[in-house]
Design a protein around this motif. Structure first.
Motif, PDB file in Angstrom:
ATOM      1  N   ARG A   1      54.653  23.569  60.178  1.00 21.09           N
ATOM      2  CA  ARG A   1      56.404  23.690  59.877  1.00 21.09           C
ATOM      3  C   ARG A   1      56.541  24.404  58.732  1.00 21.09           C
ATOM      4  NH1 ARG A   1      59.173  18.350  60.742  1.00 21.09           N
ATOM      5  NH2 ARG A   1      61.973  19.135  60.420  1.00 21.09           N
ATOM      6  N   LEU A   2      56.322  25.863  58.735  1.00 24.22           N
ATOM      7  CA  LEU A   2      55.955  26.461  57.536  1.00 24.22           C
ATOM      8  C   LEU A   2      56.460  26.101  56.347  1.00 24.22           C
ATOM      9  CD1 LEU A   2      54.918  29.626  59.281  1.00 24.22           C
ATOM     10  CD2 LEU A   2      53.883  27.694  58.565  1.00 24.22           C
ATOM     11  N   THR A   3      58.464  26.598  56.485  1.00 25.46           N
ATOM     12  CA  THR A   3      58.808  25.922  55.489  1.00 25.46           C
ATOM     13  C   THR A   3      59.030  24.135  54.909  1.00 25.46           C
ATOM     14  OG1 THR A   3      60.538  27.672  56.325  1.00 25.46           O
ATOM     15  CG2 THR A   3      61.186  26.127  54.270  1.00 25.46           C
ATOM     16  N   ARG A   4      58.698  23.395  56.138  1.00 22.73           N
ATOM     17  CA  ARG A   4      58.709  22.191  55.117  1.00 22.73           C
ATOM     18  C   ARG A   4      57.456  22.193  54.370  1.00 22.73           C
ATOM     19  NH1 ARG A   4      55.983  18.020  57.692  1.00 22.73           N
ATOM     20  NH2 ARG A   4      56.290  15.583  56.818  1.00 22.73           N
ATOM     21  N   THR A   5      55.935  22.563  54.332  1.00 31.19           N
ATOM     22  CA  THR A   5      55.009  22.470  54.593  1.00 31.19           C
ATOM     23  C   THR A   5      55.204  23.000  53.112  1.00 31.19           C
ATOM     24  OG1 THR A   5      54.244  22.560  56.610  1.00 31.19           O
ATOM     25  CG2 THR A   5      52.754  22.664  54.305  1.00 31.19           C
ATOM     26  N   ARG A   6      55.387  23.892  52.300  1.00 31.53           N
ATOM     27  CA  ARG A   6      56.483  24.772  51.375  1.00 31.53           C
ATOM     28  C   ARG A   6      56.370  24.258  50.450  1.00 31.53           C
ATOM     29  NH1 ARG A   6      56.508  29.958  55.045  1.00 31.53           N
ATOM     30  NH2 ARG A   6      53.772  31.197  54.338  1.00 31.53           N
TER      31      ARG A   6
ATOM     32  N   ALA B   1      46.075  24.420  58.446  1.00 34.19           N
ATOM     33  CA  ALA B   1      46.866  25.567  59.272  1.00 34.19           C
ATOM     34  C   ALA B   1      47.404  27.032  58.601  1.00 34.19           C
ATOM     35  CB  ALA B   1      47.625  24.965  60.334  1.00 34.19           C
ATOM     36  N   MET B   2      47.955  27.063  57.313  1.00 36.28           N
ATOM     37  CA  MET B   2      48.098  27.879  56.934  1.00 36.28           C
ATOM     38  C   MET B   2      47.409  28.635  57.126  1.00 36.28           C
ATOM     39  SD  MET B   2      52.145  26.199  54.860  1.00 36.28           S
ATOM     40  CE  MET B   2      52.425  27.258  53.965  1.00 36.28           C
ATOM     41  N   GLU B   3      46.377  28.142  56.064  1.00 33.00           N
ATOM     42  CA  GLU B   3      44.745  29.303  55.719  1.00 33.00           C
ATOM     43  C   GLU B   3      44.896  30.229  56.526  1.00 33.00           C
ATOM     44  OE1 GLU B   3      42.108  26.287  53.666  1.00 33.00           O
ATOM     45  OE2 GLU B   3      42.841  27.419  51.732  1.00 33.00           O
ATOM     46  N   MET B   4      45.408  29.857  57.832  1.00 30.55           N
ATOM     47  CA  MET B   4      44.754  30.559  58.436  1.00 30.55           C
ATOM     48  C   MET B   4      45.623  31.743  59.113  1.00 30.55           C
ATOM     49  SD  MET B   4      43.243  28.441  61.479  1.00 30.55           S
ATOM     50  CE  MET B   4      43.830  27.356  61.309  1.00 30.55           C
ATOM     51  N   GLY B   5      46.850  31.780  58.401  1.00 27.93           N
ATOM     52  CA  GLY B   5      47.940  32.857  58.844  1.00 27.93           C
ATOM     53  C   GLY B   5      49.032  32.038  59.425  1.00 27.93           C
ATOM     54  N   ASP B   6      50.112  32.724  58.896  1.00 27.99           N
ATOM     55  CA  ASP B   6      51.315  31.773  59.570  1.00 27.99           C
ATOM     56  C   ASP B   6      51.579  31.491  60.752  1.00 27.99           C
ATOM     57  OD1 ASP B   6      52.109  31.637  57.169  1.00 27.99           O
ATOM     58  OD2 ASP B   6      53.880  33.475  56.940  1.00 27.99           O
ATOM     59  N   GLU B   7      51.333  33.228  61.198  1.00 30.13           N
ATOM     60  CA  GLU B   7      51.111  32.999  63.102  1.00 30.13           C
ATOM     61  C   GLU B   7      50.476  32.226  63.765  1.00 30.13           C
ATOM     62  OE1 GLU B   7      53.462  34.502  64.831  1.00 30.13           O
ATOM     63  OE2 GLU B   7      53.924  35.272  62.729  1.00 30.13           O
ATOM     64  N   THR B   8      49.076  32.099  63.142  1.00 31.03           N
ATOM     65  CA  THR B   8      48.590  30.483  63.526  1.00 31.03           C
ATOM     66  C   THR B   8      49.027  29.513  63.449  1.00 31.03           C
ATOM     67  OG1 THR B   8      46.139  32.232  63.231  1.00 31.03           O
ATOM     68  CG2 THR B   8      46.126  29.936  63.384  1.00 31.03           C
ATOM     69  N   ALA B   9      49.285  29.472  62.220  1.00 32.37           N
ATOM     70  CA  ALA B   9      50.116  28.028  62.039  1.00 32.37           C
ATOM     71  C   ALA B   9      50.824  27.682  62.496  1.00 32.37           C
ATOM     72  CB  ALA B   9      50.171  27.930  60.161  1.00 32.37           C
ATOM     73  N   ARG B  10      52.137  28.160  63.339  1.00 31.66           N
ATOM     74  CA  ARG B  10      53.282  28.203  64.178  1.00 31.66           C
ATOM     75  C   ARG B  10      52.428  28.061  65.090  1.00 31.66           C
ATOM     76  NH1 ARG B  10      55.542  32.849  61.897  1.00 31.66           N
ATOM     77  NH2 ARG B  10      57.111  32.967  59.924  1.00 31.66           N
ATOM     78  N   ALA B  11      51.482  28.784  66.136  1.00 31.34           N
ATOM     79  CA  ALA B  11      51.123  28.937  67.123  1.00 31.34           C
ATOM     80  C   ALA B  11      50.447  26.823  66.788  1.00 31.34           C
ATOM     81  CB  ALA B  11      50.277  29.306  67.424  1.00 31.34           C
ATOM     82  N   LEU B  12      49.920  26.670  65.718  1.00 29.11           N
ATOM     83  CA  LEU B  12      48.984  25.368  66.115  1.00 29.11           C
ATOM     84  C   LEU B  12      50.210  23.604  65.670  1.00 29.11           C
ATOM     85  CD1 LEU B  12      46.105  25.408  63.869  1.00 29.11           C
ATOM     86  CD2 LEU B  12      45.878  25.088  66.532  1.00 29.11           C
TER      87      LEU B  12
END
Length: 349
Positions: free
Chosen positions: A247-252, A233-244
């Motif tokens: 959890r960006l911080t946890r994944t990073r 999901a993150m490879e498609m951009g942060d906004e798209t990943a959030r919409a899907l």
């Protein structure tokens, strides 16, 4: 006579298409496992000293302590197992870094992670008199974590571009290897202990080293596979990943922990080996497409194929001596890296 009804055109996205792709990917993964088994067999059977295959088989399953049995069981088998672990670690680390940074040039060696681990280990050996592989591992973890964070910040953090990350990693690598060389020149004891390790070598592998590093590599592999879906999901951009729902911080954080575990353990065990994590994920994408749920298992299988294959080549072409595997992978990876940079779409990143 009534006209026959028009024929229905095949639906290009019929339900059978995904199943067919999944079947092909699974078959390719099984084929890759078969290739890995062959390379492992070659690594145990081929070396500077010729050992008949019958003696290889006897040494593996009926070790009687003869000269050939010692070569097979105490030298080549640990070397093969360590190469399998380190290759898996470097391939997965490269694939995770490329997904995390959305940077097709990301690789532990290119982004300074291996250099950070190396500098920390050299410091531990020279200044703190650390001599055990267990000590190497913890210092390698620390160096890998600090430098990977530094390069990410210098490259622009969330606004980082592939070029800026590559430049930051190159600068960090040059500085750290300059420091490593300076320490070695000033400390002859450190130089004696590190002259093979610093170019990347499996020559000193033993089962004690394998026992020390495999838990860390296993933990890193498990983490990498666990975060495959949110990384997709993150490879498609942060906004798209959030919409899907990612959890960006946890994944990073989990991704960086995984890379640190994988690179730290691999570097502590056999020194910095470059380009494995760059080449294999690119080759894998041509087969699997962009889905990390397939890229990561393929990279875990095919990276040790490349590493062990390079190790066998280094043993054979310089017999009765050998060329360290880190040198062989650098000779292979350098032209591949240049070709990737020269590609038109890479020049536009």
């Amino acid at each position: 006579m009534l006209d026959s009804p028009p024929r229905q055109s095949a639906d290009p996205i019929s339900p059978a298409a995904p199943r067919r792709r999944t079947t092909l990917r699974a078959a390719g993964l099984l084929l890759s496992l078969g290739i890995l088994l062959l390379i492992c067999t070659a690594s145990i059977a081929i070396g500077a000293k010729s050992v008949p295959f019958g003696d290889v088989w006897h040494g593996l399953f009926h070790d009687a302590g003869t000269g050939n049995d010692v070569i097979v069981v105490d030298v080549r088998l640990p070397r093969t197992v360590l190469g399998l672990l380190v290759g898996t670690a470097l391939g997965l680390a490269g694939a995770v870094m490329q997904a995390l940074t959305r940077n097709p040039l990301a690789e532990p060696g290119l982004l300074g992670v291996n250099a950070g681990a190396s500098a920390a280990v050299v410091s531990a050996i020279s200044f703190l008199n650390v001599t055990s592989i267990t000590g190497y591992v913890w210092f390698a973890f620390l160096g890998a974590a600090v430098v990977s964070t530094l390069v990410y910040v210098l490259g622009g953090s969330r606004s980082a571009t592939p070029v800026r990350l590559a430049l930051a990693g190159t600068a960090a690598t040059a500085a750290l290897y300059g420091y490593v060389n300076a320490v070695q020149l000033l400390d002859s004891a450190a130089l004696d202990r590190l002259r093979f390790w610093t170019v990347g070598s499996l020559a000193s592998a033993n089962m004690s080293t394998v026992d020390k590093v495999w838990p860390f590599i296993a933990a890193g592999v498990a983490l990498a596979l666990l975060i495959a879906r949110p990384l997709n999901a993150m490879e498609m951009g942060d906004e798209t990943a959030r919409a899907l729902g990612a959890r960006l911080t946890r994944t990073r954080v989990l991704a960086m922990v995984s890379v640190t575990l994988l690179c730290g353990a691999a570097t502590a065990a056999c020194g910095p080996i470059v380009f494995i994590g760059l080449m294999v994920p690119h080759l894998v994408r041509a087969v699997t497409g962009p889905d990390l749920r397939w890229i990561l298992p393929y990279a875990a299988v095919l990276s040790p194929v490349l590493l062990l294959g390079a190790d066998v080549v280094g043993r054979v072409i310089a017999s009765p001596s050998e060329i360290q595997v880190g040198i062989v992978t650098a000779l292979i990876g350098g032209p591949v890296f240049i070709q990737l940079v020269r590609r038109k779409r890479m020049a536009q990143l």
